[in-house]
Design an enzyme around this catalytic site. Structure first.
Site, PDB file in Angstrom:
ATOM      1  N   ASN A 146      -6.905 -11.042  -3.019  1.00 50.82           N
ATOM      2  CA  ASN A 146      -6.822  -9.756  -2.337  1.00 50.82           C
ATOM      3  C   ASN A 146      -8.109  -8.963  -2.515  1.00 50.82           C
ATOM      4  O   ASN A 146      -8.653  -8.900  -3.614  1.00 50.82           O
ATOM      5  CB  ASN A 146      -5.630  -8.969  -2.897  1.00 50.82           C
ATOM      6  CG  ASN A 146      -5.494  -7.569  -2.333  1.00 50.82           C
ATOM      7  OD1 ASN A 146      -5.333  -6.606  -3.064  1.00 50.82           O
ATOM      8  ND2 ASN A 146      -5.578  -7.419  -1.028  1.00 50.82           N
ATOM      9  N   GLY A 147      -8.592  -8.386  -1.410  1.00 50.14           N
ATOM     10  CA  GLY A 147      -9.761  -7.511  -1.463  1.00 50.14           C
ATOM     11  C   GLY A 147     -10.799  -7.823  -0.413  1.00 50.14           C
ATOM     12  O   GLY A 147     -11.272  -8.961  -0.314  1.00 50.14           O
ATOM     13  N   GLN A 156       8.379  -3.945  -4.389  1.00 50.63           N
ATOM     14  CA  GLN A 156       7.488  -3.831  -5.539  1.00 50.63           C
ATOM     15  C   GLN A 156       7.928  -2.709  -6.471  1.00 50.63           C
ATOM     16  O   GLN A 156       8.221  -1.599  -6.024  1.00 50.63           O
ATOM     17  CB  GLN A 156       6.046  -3.584  -5.090  1.00 50.63           C
ATOM     18  CG  GLN A 156       5.050  -3.669  -6.249  1.00 50.63           C
ATOM     19  CD  GLN A 156       3.626  -3.338  -5.825  1.00 50.63           C
ATOM     20  OE1 GLN A 156       3.331  -2.183  -5.505  1.00 50.63           O
ATOM     21  NE2 GLN A 156       2.755  -4.343  -5.817  1.00 50.63           N
ATOM     22  N   MET A 159       0.856  -1.186   0.000  1.00 50.38           N
ATOM     23  CA  MET A 159       0.000   0.000   0.000  1.00 50.38           C
ATOM     24  C   MET A 159       0.891   1.234   0.000  1.00 50.38           C
ATOM     25  O   MET A 159       1.613   1.488   0.965  1.00 50.38           O
ATOM     26  CB  MET A 159      -0.929   0.003   1.212  1.00 50.38           C
ATOM     27  CG  MET A 159      -1.995  -1.083   1.183  1.00 50.38           C
ATOM     28  SD  MET A 159      -3.012  -1.114   2.688  1.00 50.38           S
ATOM     29  CE  MET A 159      -1.876  -1.975   3.811  1.00 50.38           C
ATOM     30  N   ALA A 160       0.848   1.983  -1.080  1.00 54.21           N
ATOM     31  CA  ALA A 160       1.696   3.163  -1.222  1.00 54.21           C
ATOM     32  C   ALA A 160       1.389   4.184  -0.133  1.00 54.21           C
ATOM     33  O   ALA A 160       0.229   4.488   0.144  1.00 54.21           O
ATOM     34  CB  ALA A 160       1.488   3.790  -2.593  1.00 54.21           C
ATOM     35  N   CYS A 193      -2.207  -0.942  -9.715  1.00 56.67           N
ATOM     36  CA  CYS A 193      -2.479   0.348  -9.070  1.00 56.67           C
ATOM     37  C   CYS A 193      -3.437   1.175  -9.919  1.00 56.67           C
ATOM     38  O   CYS A 193      -3.180   1.411 -11.105  1.00 56.67           O
ATOM     39  CB  CYS A 193      -1.179   1.120  -8.853  1.00 56.67           C
ATOM     40  SG  CYS A 193      -1.452   2.744  -8.091  1.00 56.67           S
TER      41      CYS A 193
END
Length: 334
Positions: free
Chosen positions: A205-206, A74, A21-22, A104
């Site tokens: 994921n989610g 990443q 997560m940026a 992204c």
């Protein structure tokens, strides 16, 4: 004993991993989540161009620690040669895995051809994966989405190309780029990818926020591993609960307010040590707000969290939260 999966030659427990997560999943947060039971973590995305142009900021995002292993770094970008060179440079930081961001949705990333924009160019995506996998001696993984929009859902096709191009594992976020982070994740598309990909692990994921949703994701998708992103914000204890379940241990109690505040303080202090107090405290404001979710008087405390500038400010906030709790307990006992 907990089962394991293999990402190339890297063994990972089959519990729950921390998603990249940026601006959020920095070294301090990753270390905290790993300590509480996250089986694996992926760092913040790094620009391949920035890294090859010797950007100090890009390089700093690649720093990992022994406490995080196994850990991935990443990269993102849309040029195979640049991505391959960036991957070679990233090896100096000794990651266990290199992950390629092809999911992204942020306009500044996708708008420049990276991230989820590569869902529209699967052949180019395959070229990037082959170039990176051929340049490094660690496993290369890919994180992508359901598709660009509802008219171009191509996760299964994309997954097959990634598998054939040398990816060691795939992470699927079950939403299109257009959907961003809503509505609910499409578990059927993740299940379809899992059925289509036979030689490497598929990671789901989610929308995983607790043990129940983690187990449901495993059951409904058949995924080899589940990855948690936003569900871990201010809540590293989610990994402790999941790890206990798969270990056959008693489920731990929910954290007390004192424990929440203590871990919050430890995470932010670590970030200050790694980044300087000035930089870390600015980023810590959102973390403090997440940790304070559900606390009585949270709205005012979160507002105060948005003004944090120093660790002393954080300590003052913690003291106020604890004082409020003491007053409430006294009122309830009378």
């Amino acid at each position: 004993m907990i089962e394991t999966i293999q990402i190339g030659g890297v063994s990972v427990k089959r519990t729950a991993a921390l998603a990249p997560m940026a601006g959020v999943a920095d070294r301090a947060f990753r270390e905290i989540c790993r300590r509480f039971g996250a089986c694996y973590a992926v760092g913040e995305m790094v620009s391949s161009k920035g890294l090859t142009y010797q950007s100090k900021k890009s390089a700093e995002l690649l720093v990992t620690s022994g406490e995080e292993r196994p850990v991935a770094v990443q990269l993102f970008g849309d040029d195979p040669l640049t991505m391959a060179r960036a991957a070679e440079l990233a090896l100096s930081y000794q990651p266990d895995v290199i992950d390629i961001n092809m999911g992204c949705p942020a306009p500044k990333i996708a708008g420049n051809g990276g991230g989820s924009a590569l869902m529209k160019r699967p052949q180019l995506a395959g070229e990037i994966i082959r170039a990176v996998a051929g340049a490094v001696d660690v496993p290369v993984t890919v994180k992508f989405r359901k598709g660009w929009d509802d008219e171009t859902v191509n996760a299964v096709e994309f997954a097959k190309i990634a598998e054939q191009s040398g990816a060691a594992a795939l992470t699927v976020h079950g939403r299109t780029r257009k959907q961003m982070y809503a509505p609910p994740v499409d578990v059927e598309i993740i299940a379809a990818v899992k059925r289509a990909v036979t030689s490497i692990p598929v990671i789901a994921n989610g929308d995983v926020t607790d043990l129940a949703s983690c187990l449901a994701m495993y059951e409904r998708t058949g995924a080899d591993l589940v990855m948690i992103g936003r569900g871990a914000l201010g809540n590293p204890w989610v990994f402790r609960e999941i790890d206990a379940y798969f270990s056959g241990a008693p489920l731990p109690p929910q954290p007390t307010l004192e424990e929440k505040l203590g871990v919050m303080r430890e995470q932010i202090a670590l970030a200050c040590a790694y980044k300087t107090e000035r930089v870390a405290m600015r980023e810590a404001r959102k973390h403090a707000a997440w940790y304070l979710t559900g606390v009585r008087g949270a709205a005012s405390f979160r507002h105060q969290a948005g003004t944090l500038c120093t660790l002393a400010d954080l300590d003052a906030l913690i003291e106020q939260v604890l004082e409020r709790q003491t007053i409430q307990r006294e009122e309830e006992s009378t």
